[in-house]
Design an enzyme around this catalytic site. Structure first.
Site, short mmCIF file in Angstrom:
data_model
loop_
_atom_site.label_atom_id
_atom_site.label_comp_id
_atom_site.label_asym_id
_atom_site.label_seq_id
_atom_site.Cartn_x
_atom_site.Cartn_y
_atom_site.Cartn_z
CB CYS A 95 -2.59 11.81 -93.87
SG CYS A 95 -3.87 11.64 -92.63
CB CYS A 145 9.88 -31.50 -81.69
SG CYS A 145 9.07 -29.97 -81.18
CB CYS A 153 1.89 -28.00 -83.58
SG CYS A 153 3.18 -27.89 -82.31
#
Ligand SMILES: Cc1cc2nc3c(=O)[nH]c(=O)nc-3n(C[C@H](O)[C@H](O)[C@H](O)COP(=O)(O)O)c2cc1C
Length: 434
Positions: free
Chosen positions: A138, A381, A387
């Site tokens: 925590c 590319c 893309c």
């Protein structure tokens, strides 16, 4: 039919879905409802010493939402249970008696001294619980008192407290790790060195969810002041999975059972954690957002998936993806991919072109024969996948792997098949650890 039951550290549960230690497991009424809905087990909300802690009244939970108002993440500033120890212990005992086939793990956080741990452990054993989870995670409130992530950030403390617990209880000990560290393998190794039976991860990540710009105060605030909280939910899943995989593939913790936590919302998320080495998974945010019945979809989804793939048990699929997680320098640099646009489903929005042009490799033509038309320029590319990631129409842009010998127009050379088996190739500097 696939068997989705789980046996983790010898603790049986009808399915691998446990509720993580949090508000859904804070009371008998919640846990009973959870078991009625079908959860395989719970980790009871963290118990501490009396007098109980006092929580803030005001926003304890705040969400980060997507534009369609789905919860992407939850931030909380809640502490451990604020109910008396005896109340919790009595309820745990009753629930375990009523639901003997479900896993009952009790989460614990007491001061970092041997006496405190020695005192609380027999009380937990007396409830009939199946195991304990040490909350070393925590990140707020308790850490300022020298507990929670204040322990989880110091491997020596983890080892020391774990060893005390192994000394003073016969119950299996799960050490819950904080993600608020640099290298999660160190606390995991310390847990193992202390004798932990398993680790669970992740607890929540330090976070500030936002600022109220009208009032110029941190958001959420308690009467004008805020404090960092713990971040969880779908947004943390990638972080949790990386940490799980780091531990699963670390030779120093090989074989240490893992209970996976962090953003698990669907059976798919759970299956991914299992594939990365987890024997059970724990869920908090998804239950808080959708209610307990989501476990039914999780069980049927996992079971159908296992049937389809022919996995007969959780153990059979556990860890199958771990060997594919490597260091970057073990990757095959002779593997070549190029983007492909499906012109039939392309809606010509042009987003692929814009981002490729502005931020990547100028590899998407925008015009053909004077018309708006998007096409890959294979000579530029590099197969970066941007893309594919931003295209709004699923499966419209995909990646095509070039076959060995095929000409890569970008490099002007044929793709080499030489390094096809890169992980074992003699030129690979990492092959001995591959
Ligand atoms: C409101 C809230 C309270 C939590 N309280 C505890 C706790 O008492 N003990 C603990 O170990 N983890 C606690 N957690 C952390 C969760 O058990 C879990 O590790 C974390 O939320 C990540 O899982 P999730 O992405 O499914 O929510 C709490 C989380 C939330 C949201």
């Amino acid at each position: 039919m696939a068997d989705i039951s789980s046996k983790f550290l010898g603790i049986k549960s009808p399915n691998p879905f446990w509720l993580a230690s949090a508000p859904p497991t804070d009371k008998e009424i919640n846990v009973t409802r959870a078991f009625e809905a079908g959860w395989g087990g719970v980790v009871w909300k963290t118990l501490g010493e009396d007098p109980p802690v006092v929580n803030v009244s005001g926003p304890r939970y705040t969400t980060l939402m997507s534009q369609d108002r789905r919860v992407i993440a939850l931030n909380n500033i809640e502490l451990i249970t604020d109910r008396p120890l005896r109340t919790n212990l009595e309820e745990i005992k009753r629930v375990k008696r009523a639901w003997p086939d479900r896993a009952m793990i009790v989460s614990l956080m007491v001061p970092c001294n041997e006496e405190s741990w020695k005192n609380i452990l027999p009380l937990v054993e007396d409830t009939g619980a199946d195991g304990i989870e040490l909350n070393f995670g925590c990140p707020h409130g308790m850490s300022e008192r020298g507990m929670g992530s204040a322990v989880g950030q110091v491997p020596e403390y983890i080892q020391m407290v774990t060893a005390w617990c192994k000394q003073y209880t016969r119950l299996p000990v799960i050490v819950k790790l904080t993600p608020n560290i640099t290298d999660v393998r160190m606390p995991a190794r310390a847990a193992k060195a202390g004798g932990a039976d398993a680790v669970s991860l992740i607890n929540t990540i330090n976070s500030i969810i936002g600022v109220d710009l009208d009032r110029m105060i941190m958001n959420p605030s308690t009467d004008g002041w805020g404090s960092h909280g713990g971040y969880c939910g779908p947004a943390v899943k990638p972080i949790a999975q990386n940490m799980v995989a780091e531990i699963a593939r670390d030779a120093a913790t090989a074989g240490l059972p893992i209970s996976g936590i962090g953003g698990i919302t669907t059976w798919r998320d759970a299956a991914e954690f299992i594939a990365l080495g987890c024997g059970t998974v724990q869920v908090c945010t998804a239950a808080m957002v959708y209610g307990f019945k989501i476990v039914q979809d999780m069980c049927s989804g996992l079971s159908n998936f296992m049937d389809e793939k022919g996995y007969k048990s959780i153990d059979e699929m556990r860890g199958l993806a771990v060997p594919t997680v490597k260091n970057w320098n073990q990757l095959n640099l002779n593997h070549t991919e190029k983007a492909v646009i499906n012109q039939d489903s392309c809606i010509q929005c042009g987003r692929c072109h814009v981002v490729c042009e502005d931020t990547s490799h100028q590899a998407i033509f925008a015009v053909k024969d004077g018309q708006r038309h998007f096409e890959i320029n294979e000579a530029e590319c590099v197969g970066c996948n941007l893309c594919v990631s931003i295209c709004p129409v699923p499966d419209t842009i995909t990646m095509r792997k070039l076959a060995p010998g095929e000409m890569d127009l970008r490099t002007g050379k044929p793709v080499s098949g030489e390094y096809a088996n890169w992980t074992t190739h003699p030129n690979n500097p990492m092959r001995s650890t591959a």
